[in-house]
Design an enzyme around this catalytic site. Structure first.
Site, PDB file in Angstrom:
ATOM      1  N   CYS A  86     -34.954   2.282  20.497  1.00 18.18           N
ATOM      2  CA  CYS A  86     -36.375   1.998  20.666  1.00 18.18           C
ATOM      3  C   CYS A  86     -37.104   3.334  20.640  1.00 18.18           C
ATOM      4  O   CYS A  86     -36.650   4.271  19.984  1.00 18.18           O
ATOM      5  CB  CYS A  86     -36.625   1.221  21.956  1.00 18.18           C
ATOM      6  N   TYR A  87     -38.205   3.457  21.339  1.00 21.32           N
ATOM      7  CA  TYR A  87     -38.977   4.699  21.287  1.00 21.32           C
ATOM      8  C   TYR A  87     -38.296   5.855  21.991  1.00 21.32           C
ATOM      9  O   TYR A  87     -38.505   7.012  21.645  1.00 21.32           O
ATOM     10  CB  TYR A  87     -40.365   4.482  21.903  1.00 21.32           C
TER      11      TYR A  87
END
Length: 624
Positions: free
Chosen positions: A26-27
């Protein structure tokens, strides 16, 4: 240390390529699904250069990297085995409850698609700017080509989702993409547009499948059951050509006649329902979502909103409020961290809070601020939540919309450019300023720095005199559980092991009963019965959290014997639970016992010499 060396150590630490079923990111986190998740040594991995921390949740082994996570992922992916079709992998994929499996689906099948959507969305933002400034007009070839570049990731979203869903569900990827591709085939699209379409006399529902998500997920999910059945009945000598043919003949009509239409109807209901709620109670929805978004991130539930936001933008052309509420929350978390950086005299905390605040405000990455600063200090978190909620009122009144899916921050404010003119963009800028100022102003007077020190004590030297302090109050805390004593640092959950919400101990229970460790009051009791918050008569606030991820049991196997605001006596039974059934359901029952108001006490004494404890055992002394 170089990224290459760190990547090699990470891969070795998780057990090598053969122990990895899948990897997505993810981020800020590398999210591993492992065949044997007992192999990684959390402390060793945390000491690898570039690793901020680790977390085990939703059947994943998560390594927190930060803003450089994409670089680590690119180095790791080629080193991993690409087979991913073993029986162990399939078994692991189906582990966990429905929520765990849903999160796995989101992280492995939806999140990888987001970069393409971000890129396409930003191209459309750029095109809007060029059009509004008169540099490119709508009736030119330049406009049409740039528009095609921006639209393509959205139009072919079903194909992108099908690709990653097929990998997630372990089915034939090219065949899965081909089946979903039928829904976007130009001649088929033209037929549906005319209406009154039948396949061998069976009516075909007229629909538009471009930019949809749910039909692809539904089709590939059903395909994951059809494919093994086809594989069983096709003779080995004809599998190479007959199996994909039979599967295509079965799945394509199912997709066209049943699954695609059902998925499309669900998509319409979802977006219509969200729009209805927003139209009726828009401001309330924004205020609640913005104010509590930080807590949603803490529980990991925020990943579940990704497909909803994507579907909103794909269907309506914008997200009505979720991303705008995230903007208020992200900026507020960053503003609170900056206030801490300004006020603290601790050089280490100042550096951490400053970097975390900048990351949240400009990059929209809030984990450093949330986990590293605000949650640990508590009052900055409350200030940020209040700021986000108030900013949500402004956002709700002016109906701020997002046209791109990206973590909101100053550098990504272009995601709010859309519609007619720059009015929406200006509202986003004002919202950012409001959230930043309010969170900063609320935190400065509300948070007061305290010197908090944790120290160890030995049972050999513990006497009654040791439990008395010259200044303030000394609270003796008994064990609320019968079981094996554990250090809080050894709890396999970063929220507790890094003491993000407070200091204390952990217990591996051997009996299914929780008793009051002191005289006090029940401050909070979770409806699921898996956790209880107590406050002693002398003001010590204690959280007793029964097991890890047990909130997902939704109260099953837990029974509370008290209610919120009840006055309790030491040794009184608070909660009973079926220990054997909870363990049989696959949950780790190590139970953190944490003092949560550390900023209001001087220090705690933790008895780390203990091995077995019961409700007569003193496990901590809190000195206020």
């Amino acid at each position: 240390m170089s990224i290459d060396k760190s990547v090699n150590e990470i891969l070795k630490g998780v057990g090598g390529p053969k122990n990895v079923n899948s990897l997505v990111h993810c981020y800020t986190r590398l999210r591993f699904t492992l065949k044997d998740d007992s192999i990684p040594d959390d402390k060793k991995i945390e000491n690898i250069d570039g690793v901020m921390g680790v977390n085990r949740a939703s059947g994943q082994y998560q390594i927190i990297i930060g803003n450089d996570v994409a670089d680590y992922f690119k180095k790791l992916e080629p080193k991993l085995s690409q087979t991913g079709t073993s029986d162990d992998a399939d078994a692991n994929q189906n582990k966990g409850n429905l929520w765990d499996r849903f999160v796995k689906l989101i992280t492995s099948a939806i999140l990888p698609v987001i970069p393409a959507i971000i890129a396409g969305g930003l191209v459309k933002v750029l095109l809007s700017i060029l059009n509004l400034t008169g540099l490119v007009t709508t009736n030119t070839v330049n406009y049409r080509i740039i528009n095609a570049i921006g639209d393509a990731p959205f139009y072919f979203l079903p194909i992108l989702v099908a690709f990653y869903c097929a990998r997630h569900f372990k089915v034939n990827v090219p065949l899965a993409v081909g089946i979903v591709g039928v829904l976007l085939y130009p001649d088929f699209v033209s037929l549906l547009a005319k209406g009154n379409v039948h396949l061998f006399g069976i009516p075909v529902y007229s629909s538009t499948y471009s930019s949809s998500i749910i039909p692809s997920i539904l089709i590939i999910f059903v395909m994951s059951y059809i494919e093994p059945l086809v594989d069983k009945v096709i003779p080995k000598m004809t599998k190479a050509f007959l199996e994909p043919l039979v599967e295509l003949i079965i799945m394509a009509p199912l997709a066209i006649i049943i699954l695609g239409p059902i998925g499309n109807i669900l998509s319409v209901w979802l977006t219509s329902g969200i729009q209805f709620v927003y139209d009726k109670v828009g401001i309330v929805a924004v205020v609640l979502f913005a104010g509590f978004y930080a807590l949603i991130v803490l529980t990991g539930l925020h990943q579940g909103f990704a497909p909803i936001i994507l579907q909103n933008i794909a269907t309506m052309g914008f997200d009505p409020f979720m991303m705008a509420a995230c903007l208020a929350s992200n900026i507020s978390q960053g503003g609170a961290a900056l206030a801490v950086a300004l006020k603290t005299k601790n050089p280490k905390l100042k550096a951490t809070a400053l970097g975390a605040g900048i990351s949240a405000i400009f990059g929209g990455v809030t984990e450093p601020a949330l986990f590293g600063v605000n949650l640990r200090l508590k009052k900055p978190l409350y200030s940020a939540m209040l700021s986000a909620g108030i900013t949500g009122i402004f956002i709700g009144i002016f109906k701020l919309k997002s046209y791109v899916v990206v973590s909101p921050g100053v550098l990504s404010l272009g995601m709010f450019i859309g519609g007619k003119g720059f009015a929406n963009f200006i509202i986003a800028i004002i919202s950012t300023i409001i959230a930043l100022i309010l969170s900063f102003v609320f935190t400065l007077p509300f948070w007061k720095e305290e010197n908090v020190v944790a120290k160890d004590i030995s049972t050999k030297n513990m006497t009654d005199e040791d439990q008395i302090t010259v200044k303030g109050i000394s609270e003796t805390i008994a064990s609320p559980l019968v079981g094996k004593f554990e250090n809080l640092e050894d709890v396999p959950d970063v929220t507790f092991s890094k003491k993000l919400i407070g200091d204390g101990i952990a217990i591996e229970p051997t009996e299914g009963k929780v008793v009051a460790p002191f005289d006090g009051v029940v401050e909070s009791l979770f409806p699921t019965g898996h956790a209880i918050g107590l406050k002693s008569n002398d003001g010590i606030e204690l959280l007793i959290h029964l097991g890890l991820e047990t909130v997902n049991l939704k109260g099953k196997y837990f029974e509370a014997h008290v209610k919120q605001d009840d006055v309790v006596k030491k040794g009184q039974v608070l909660i009973t639970f079926d220990l054997d059934k909870i363990k049989a359901a696959g949950y780790n029952m190590i139970s953190p016992v944490v003092i949560t108001n550390m900023n209001e006490i001087k220090d705690i004494e933790v008895n780390k010499d203990l091995k077995e404890v019961d409700d007569e055992t003193t496990v901590m002394i809190a000195n206020a």
